[in-house]
Scaffold this motif. Structure first.
Motif, PDB file in Angstrom:
ATOM      1  N   ARG A   5      -2.649 -18.030   1.746  1.00  0.00           N
ATOM      2  CA  ARG A   5      -1.280 -17.803   1.312  1.00  0.00           C
ATOM      3  C   ARG A   5      -0.586 -16.870   2.301  1.00  0.00           C
ATOM      4  NH1 ARG A   5      -0.392 -16.736  -4.940  1.00  0.00           N
ATOM      5  NH2 ARG A   5      -1.118 -14.627  -4.442  1.00  0.00           N
ATOM      6  N   PRO A   6       0.746 -16.975   2.384  1.00  0.00           N
ATOM      7  CA  PRO A   6       1.467 -16.054   3.260  1.00  0.00           C
ATOM      8  C   PRO A   6       1.202 -14.601   2.873  1.00  0.00           C
ATOM      9  CG  PRO A   6       2.904 -17.820   2.513  1.00  0.00           C
ATOM     10  CD  PRO A   6       1.641 -17.936   1.720  1.00  0.00           C
ATOM     11  N   LEU A   7       1.266 -13.727   3.864  1.00  0.00           N
ATOM     12  CA  LEU A   7       1.026 -12.305   3.648  1.00  0.00           C
ATOM     13  C   LEU A   7       2.302 -11.537   3.968  1.00  0.00           C
ATOM     14  CD1 LEU A   7      -1.129 -10.163   2.948  1.00  0.00           C
ATOM     15  CD2 LEU A   7      -1.603  -9.993   5.400  1.00  0.00           C
ATOM     16  N   VAL A   8       2.757 -10.749   2.976  1.00  0.00           N
ATOM     17  CA  VAL A   8       3.996  -9.986   3.116  1.00  0.00           C
ATOM     18  C   VAL A   8       3.671  -8.494   3.220  1.00  0.00           C
ATOM     19  CG1 VAL A   8       6.204  -9.387   2.037  1.00  0.00           C
ATOM     20  CG2 VAL A   8       5.280 -11.698   1.787  1.00  0.00           C
ATOM     21  N   GLY A   9       4.222  -7.838   4.223  1.00  0.00           N
ATOM     22  CA  GLY A   9       4.091  -6.394   4.344  1.00  0.00           C
ATOM     23  C   GLY A   9       5.192  -5.709   3.566  1.00  0.00           C
ATOM     24  N   ALA A  37       2.980 -15.593  -2.499  1.00  0.00           N
ATOM     25  CA  ALA A  37       2.408 -14.863  -1.368  1.00  0.00           C
ATOM     26  C   ALA A  37       1.483 -13.754  -1.854  1.00  0.00           C
ATOM     27  CB  ALA A  37       3.532 -14.260  -0.527  1.00  0.00           C
ATOM     28  N   ASP A  38       0.726 -13.222  -0.933  1.00  0.00           N
ATOM     29  CA  ASP A  38      -0.028 -11.994  -1.151  1.00  0.00           C
ATOM     30  C   ASP A  38       0.723 -10.853  -0.473  1.00  0.00           C
ATOM     31  OD1 ASP A  38      -2.238 -13.102  -2.573  1.00  0.00           O
ATOM     32  OD2 ASP A  38      -2.993 -13.909  -0.687  1.00  0.00           O
ATOM     33  N   VAL A  39       0.447  -9.624  -0.930  1.00  0.00           N
ATOM     34  CA  VAL A  39       1.156  -8.474  -0.379  1.00  0.00           C
ATOM     35  C   VAL A  39       0.171  -7.422   0.125  1.00  0.00           C
ATOM     36  CG1 VAL A  39       3.238  -8.785  -1.765  1.00  0.00           C
ATOM     37  CG2 VAL A  39       1.341  -7.449  -2.688  1.00  0.00           C
ATOM     38  N   VAL A  40       0.621  -6.676   1.120  1.00  0.00           N
ATOM     39  CA  VAL A  40      -0.148  -5.555   1.660  1.00  0.00           C
ATOM     40  C   VAL A  40       0.845  -4.434   1.932  1.00  0.00           C
ATOM     41  CG1 VAL A  40       0.062  -6.373   4.033  1.00  0.00           C
ATOM     42  CG2 VAL A  40      -1.823  -4.863   3.410  1.00  0.00           C
ATOM     43  N   LEU A  41       0.439  -3.196   1.672  1.00  0.00           N
ATOM     44  CA  LEU A  41       1.329  -2.064   1.874  1.00  0.00           C
ATOM     45  C   LEU A  41       1.341  -1.635   3.341  1.00  0.00           C
ATOM     46  CD1 LEU A  41       0.576   0.169  -1.250  1.00  0.00           C
ATOM     47  CD2 LEU A  41       2.000  -1.872  -1.042  1.00  0.00           C
ATOM     48  N   VAL A  42       2.537  -1.340   3.830  1.00  0.00           N
ATOM     49  CA  VAL A  42       2.691  -0.820   5.194  1.00  0.00           C
ATOM     50  C   VAL A  42       3.112   0.636   5.073  1.00  0.00           C
ATOM     51  CG1 VAL A  42       3.892  -1.028   7.388  1.00  0.00           C
ATOM     52  CG2 VAL A  42       3.385  -3.082   6.051  1.00  0.00           C
ATOM     53  N   PRO A  43       2.242   1.581   5.424  1.00  0.00           N
ATOM     54  CA  PRO A  43       2.578   2.993   5.252  1.00  0.00           C
ATOM     55  C   PRO A  43       3.663   3.452   6.212  1.00  0.00           C
ATOM     56  CG  PRO A  43       0.530   2.774   6.474  1.00  0.00           C
ATOM     57  CD  PRO A  43       0.906   1.391   6.016  1.00  0.00           C
ATOM     58  N   ILE A  54       0.851  -4.915  13.533  1.00  0.00           N
ATOM     59  CA  ILE A  54       0.868  -5.218  12.098  1.00  0.00           C
ATOM     60  C   ILE A  54       1.758  -6.410  11.809  1.00  0.00           C
ATOM     61  CG2 ILE A  54       1.704  -4.359   9.866  1.00  0.00           C
ATOM     62  CD1 ILE A  54       0.618  -1.625  10.638  1.00  0.00           C
ATOM     63  N   VAL A  55       2.973  -6.411  12.343  1.00  0.00           N
ATOM     64  CA  VAL A  55       3.904  -7.514  12.093  1.00  0.00           C
ATOM     65  C   VAL A  55       3.322  -8.834  12.585  1.00  0.00           C
ATOM     66  CG1 VAL A  55       6.163  -8.461  12.722  1.00  0.00           C
ATOM     67  CG2 VAL A  55       5.966  -6.069  12.025  1.00  0.00           C
ATOM     68  N   GLY A  56       2.570  -8.789  13.671  1.00  0.00           N
ATOM     69  CA  GLY A  56       1.953  -9.998  14.193  1.00  0.00           C
ATOM     70  C   GLY A  56       0.954 -10.631  13.252  1.00  0.00           C
ATOM     71  N   ARG A  57       0.446  -9.851  12.306  1.00  0.00           N
ATOM     72  CA  ARG A  57      -0.508 -10.370  11.317  1.00  0.00           C
ATOM     73  C   ARG A  57       0.143 -10.662   9.970  1.00  0.00           C
ATOM     74  NH1 ARG A  57      -5.037  -5.845  12.042  1.00  0.00           N
ATOM     75  NH2 ARG A  57      -3.305  -4.738  13.022  1.00  0.00           N
ATOM     76  N   LEU A  58       1.447 -10.456   9.895  1.00  0.00           N
ATOM     77  CA  LEU A  58       2.184 -10.715   8.658  1.00  0.00           C
ATOM     78  C   LEU A  58       2.997 -11.996   8.780  1.00  0.00           C
ATOM     79  CD1 LEU A  58       3.621  -7.125   7.986  1.00  0.00           C
ATOM     80  CD2 LEU A  58       1.621  -8.181   6.886  1.00  0.00           C
ATOM     81  N   ASP A  59       3.366 -12.548   7.633  1.00  0.00           N
ATOM     82  CA  ASP A  59       4.276 -13.694   7.604  1.00  0.00           C
ATOM     83  C   ASP A  59       5.692 -13.282   7.255  1.00  0.00           C
ATOM     84  OD1 ASP A  59       2.370 -16.027   8.014  1.00  0.00           O
ATOM     85  OD2 ASP A  59       1.409 -14.983   6.340  1.00  0.00           O
ATOM     86  N   GLY A  60       5.883 -12.023   6.852  1.00  0.00           N
ATOM     87  CA  GLY A  60       7.199 -11.526   6.521  1.00  0.00           C
ATOM     88  C   GLY A  60       7.125 -10.088   6.074  1.00  0.00           C
TER      89      GLY A  60
END
Length: 257
Positions: A5-9, A37-43, A54-60
């Motif tokens: 699934r897409p990954l959102v920061g 989508a799935d989500v991951v926190l960007v500190p 980091i952005v290169g590994r995210l979809d949005g």
């Protein structure tokens, strides 16, 4: 094989300055099912993380609201402004926007995220939108419980032919309002997507067509109960999968019809 699934920061804020904590309100994370989508926190720690990597590994990227205000140093120089401020978040999110645009990753800004997008594209901000003498206030008086604060709603007009009008299939919608800051002077680099009845800009996207859109209201608040908010996150979910702005808007409208 597990489907990907897409990954959102999701942008974080710095809280508790004596012992800093990276935080985000859970309601922003609960939009994930509506994006598919799935989500991951960007500190907010650009001093130790590589934003471009980091952005290169995210979809949005999803830029959240926050109790803090964008520092006026970023848009008007000597004005001391009104806090609280979060300079680490300012630096991180502005770098996130730049890196996302460079790598063609979509960005959705909400409330403070809207203001960050506006400042990134050259707009200035004002801080008087909660004043009680205003004909239309955009934030309840300070100190109210969260439920009462987010009970404030008003209509916004969606710009004819804009992305939001196409996605929502309507010329105006009712939104949840909770912001003291907003755009003072917009920028030639931005297109207006939504406006409140008192002329406050409530939605913007870049004139250049980059896959960035920001709204001043709070679509994440009780998203499961609001069809328009669900459409917005479904639209963003299509961008995460590679769709362009207009294509995703038309597909969302078609699916809702």
């Amino acid at each position: 094989m597990v489907s990907k699934r897409p990954l959102v920061g999701v942008s974080c804020c710095t809280r508790l300055p004596e012992d800093p904590v990276q935080a985000v309100a859970e309601r922003y994370l609960r939009t994930a099912p509506f994006m598919g989508a799935d989500v991951v926190l960007v500190p907010a720690m650009s001093d130790i993380i590589d934003i471009g990597s980091i952005v290169g590994r995210l979809d949005g990227v999803l830029l959240t609201g926050s109790p803090s205000n964008v520092s006026p140093d970023l848009y008007r120089g000597s004005d001391p402004g009104i806090g609280p401020f979060d300079p680490a978040r300012d630096e991180t999110t502005l770098r996130l926007i730049t890196a996302a645009v460079e790598q063609d990753r979509p960005v959705l800004g909400i409330c403070r995220g809207f203001q960050e997008v506006a400042v990134a594209y050259g707009a200035t901000l004002r801080r008087d939108l909660g004043e009680p003498e205003r004909e239309q206030i955009h934030h309840t008086p300070p100190g109210l419980p969260l439920e009462e604060m987010f009970a404030l709603e008003h209509r916004v007009a969606l710009s004819p032919g804009g992305i939001l009008e196409r996605a929502m299939g309507a010329s105006s919608i009712t939104v949840v309002s909770a912001h003291f800051q907003g755009i003072a002077e917009t920028s030639a680099k931005l297109m207006v997507e939504a406006t409140s009845s008192d002329g406050v800009i409530e939605g913007v996207r870049p004139e250049s067509g980059e896959r960035v859109l920001a709204v001043q209201w709070h679509p994440e608040w009780r998203v499961a109960e609001d069809a328009n908010s669900q459409r917005l996150f479904a639209w963003f979910g299509m961008l995460l999968r590679g769709a362009r702005l207009e294509e995703a808007a038309d597909r969302v409208a078609e699916l809702a019809s």
